[in-house]
Design an enzyme around this catalytic site. Structure first.
Site, PDB file in Angstrom:
ATOM      1  N   SER A   1      -2.785 -12.463   3.404  1.00  0.00           N
ATOM      2  CA  SER A   1      -3.170 -12.311   1.991  1.00  0.00           C
ATOM      3  C   SER A   1      -2.072 -12.847   1.077  1.00  0.00           C
ATOM      4  O   SER A   1      -2.347 -13.315  -0.035  1.00  0.00           O
ATOM      5  CB  SER A   1      -3.514 -10.856   1.659  1.00  0.00           C
TER       6      SER A   1
ATOM      7  N   LYS B   1       0.806  -1.217   0.000  1.00  0.00           N
ATOM      8  CA  LYS B   1       0.000   0.000   0.000  1.00  0.00           C
ATOM      9  C   LYS B   1       0.843   1.272   0.000  1.00  0.00           C
ATOM     10  O   LYS B   1       0.329   2.350  -0.266  1.00  0.00           O
ATOM     11  CB  LYS B   1      -0.968   0.002   1.183  1.00  0.00           C
TER      12      LYS B   1
HETATM   13  C1  LIG Z   1      -2.560  -7.136   3.674  1.00  0.00           C
HETATM   14  C2  LIG Z   1      -3.226  -6.681   2.417  1.00  0.00           C
HETATM   15  N1  LIG Z   1      -3.320  -7.551   1.406  1.00  0.00           N
HETATM   16  C3  LIG Z   1      -3.935  -7.206   0.256  1.00  0.00           C
HETATM   17  C4  LIG Z   1      -4.478  -5.942   0.060  1.00  0.00           C
HETATM   18  C5  LIG Z   1      -5.205  -5.626  -1.227  1.00  0.00           C
HETATM   19  O1  LIG Z   1      -4.649  -4.637  -2.012  1.00  0.00           O
HETATM   20  P1  LIG Z   1      -5.547  -3.760  -2.963  1.00  0.00           P
HETATM   21  O2  LIG Z   1      -6.256  -2.754  -2.098  1.00  0.00           O
HETATM   22  O3  LIG Z   1      -4.589  -3.116  -3.895  1.00  0.00           O
HETATM   23  O4  LIG Z   1      -6.544  -4.651  -3.654  1.00  0.00           O
HETATM   24  C6  LIG Z   1      -4.385  -5.016   1.098  1.00  0.00           C
HETATM   25  C7  LIG Z   1      -4.962  -3.693   0.973  1.00  0.00           C
HETATM   26  O5  LIG Z   1      -5.062  -2.929   1.905  1.00  0.00           O
HETATM   27  C8  LIG Z   1      -3.749  -5.389   2.302  1.00  0.00           C
HETATM   28  O6  LIG Z   1      -3.650  -4.547   3.341  1.00  0.00           O
END
Ligand SMILES: Cc1ncc(COP(=O)(O)O)c(C=O)c1O
Length: 313
Positions: free
Chosen positions: A278, A47
């Site tokens: 994630s 981010k």
């Molecule tokens: C830990 C984590 N994984 C994945 C994402 C997903 O990213 P995006 O907002 O670009 O879809 C985020 C977004 O805040 C995140 O904090």
């Protein structure tokens, strides 16, 4: 394919450290699988890229002035990015965060001088922040922005988020791996998936782009949510991201909490990659993809953030 890192770099300031992250081969899972290690960004996650692009674009279009407060609803990662970017540009930052996020995230924000407003959870629980939790926090953030004449970041709607990944993440992946066949990423605001997929497909139409969702909250794949609670923080908010382009997703793979937790643990224990859920979700989805494919394909997944931000990894 080989990156040169900070040992041979003199940087002017912290914003120069955002991006240019390595692709690491995840040999223990599959020799054709690579992870883009976003934990090495200064705020510890992908981010940082969106935070920097949003603030730069806001200055360039005169929507933000020096000293003006910046306000955002965040589950933590965007907050950490905005915290140091705002420090650098000279803007106070106010983060509005649902209570269910880990205490580590609160600690990081406070340490960087951020004013943090914690909001109650609507239907989530500690460690599981739902779409409704973030909708409620968003309302509060908008009210604060209005009252304090601040710049409201609006990461879900702000097009700079997608632009950040089209201009940087996608470019870096294609530069390091022009023979990429498959790109796999979970979806929160969708900035990462949409920006990277758009860029990769603009360079090589045959690249398959695969989104990842929690099994019981697979709104993009099925249009249905049977349980909005899951451990893949930062993604799977049970709503279709505002900039979503269904045609970019060649497929959507779903993963269970159990699969995600096991893979996240495996990445740490077997490979020393201390990354968040994630990231584990993306690798678990890649493993499913590989097991159903009879071709040798070069696959890139996003390793979104560091596990130092989680209480239970
Ligand atoms: C830990 C984590 N994984 C994945 C994402 C997903 O990213 P995006 O907002 O670009 O879809 C985020 C977004 O805040 C995140 O904090």
């Amino acid at each position: 394919m080989i990156h040169l890192y900070y040992s041979d770099m003199l940087v002017e300031n912290i914003t120069d450290l955002v991006g240019n992250t390595p692709l690491i081969r995840l040999e223990r899972i599959n020799r054709n699988l690579y992870g883009k290690l976003e934990a090495v960004n200064p705020g510890g996650s992908i981010k940082d890229r969106a935070a920097l692009q949003i603030i730069r674009d806001a200055y360039n279009s005169n929507r933000l002035n020096r000293g003006q407060p910046v306000i955002e609803m965040t589950s933590g990662n965007m907050g950490a990015g905005l915290a140091f970017v705002c420090r650098h540009f000279g803007n106070p930052f106010i983060a509005v965060m649902p209570l269910g996020n880990s205490p580590e995230r609160l600690k990081i924000l406070k340490a960087m001088g951020t004013e943090v407003v914690l909001t109650d959870q609507v239907d989530g629980e500690p460690g599981m922040v739902t779409g409704k939790d973030i909708e409620y926090a968003t309302e509060i953030a908008k009210e604060i922005a209005e009252k304090r004449n601040g710049f409201y970041v609006d990461q879900f709607y702000n097009p700079s988020s997608v632009r950040a990944h089209f201009n940087t993440t996608g470019v870096e992946i294609f530069k390091d791996m022009p023979d990429i066949d498959v790109f796999i990423s979970a979806v929160g605001s969708g900035g990462t998936f949409i920006g990277v997929s758009r860029y990769l497909k603009s360079k090589k139409t045959s690249v398959k782009c695969i989104a990842v969702e929690p099994e019981k909250a697979a709104i993009l794949k099925t249009g249905r949510v049977t349980n909005s609670r899951h451990i893949i923080q930062g993604t799977g908010y049970c709503r279709i991201p505002p900039h979503w382009e269904p045609d970019l997703a060649d497929d959507i793979i779903t993963v269970t909490d159990g699969e995600v937790a096991d893979m996240t643990k495996k990445l740490t224990k077997d490979m020393g990659l201390y990354v968040g859920y994630s990231s584990g979700a993306n690798v678990a989805a890649a493993r499913k993809y590989i097991s159903g494919s009879d071709r040798e394909e070069k696959i890139v997944v996003i390793l979104f953030d560091t596990a130092y931000k989680y209480s239970d990894i």
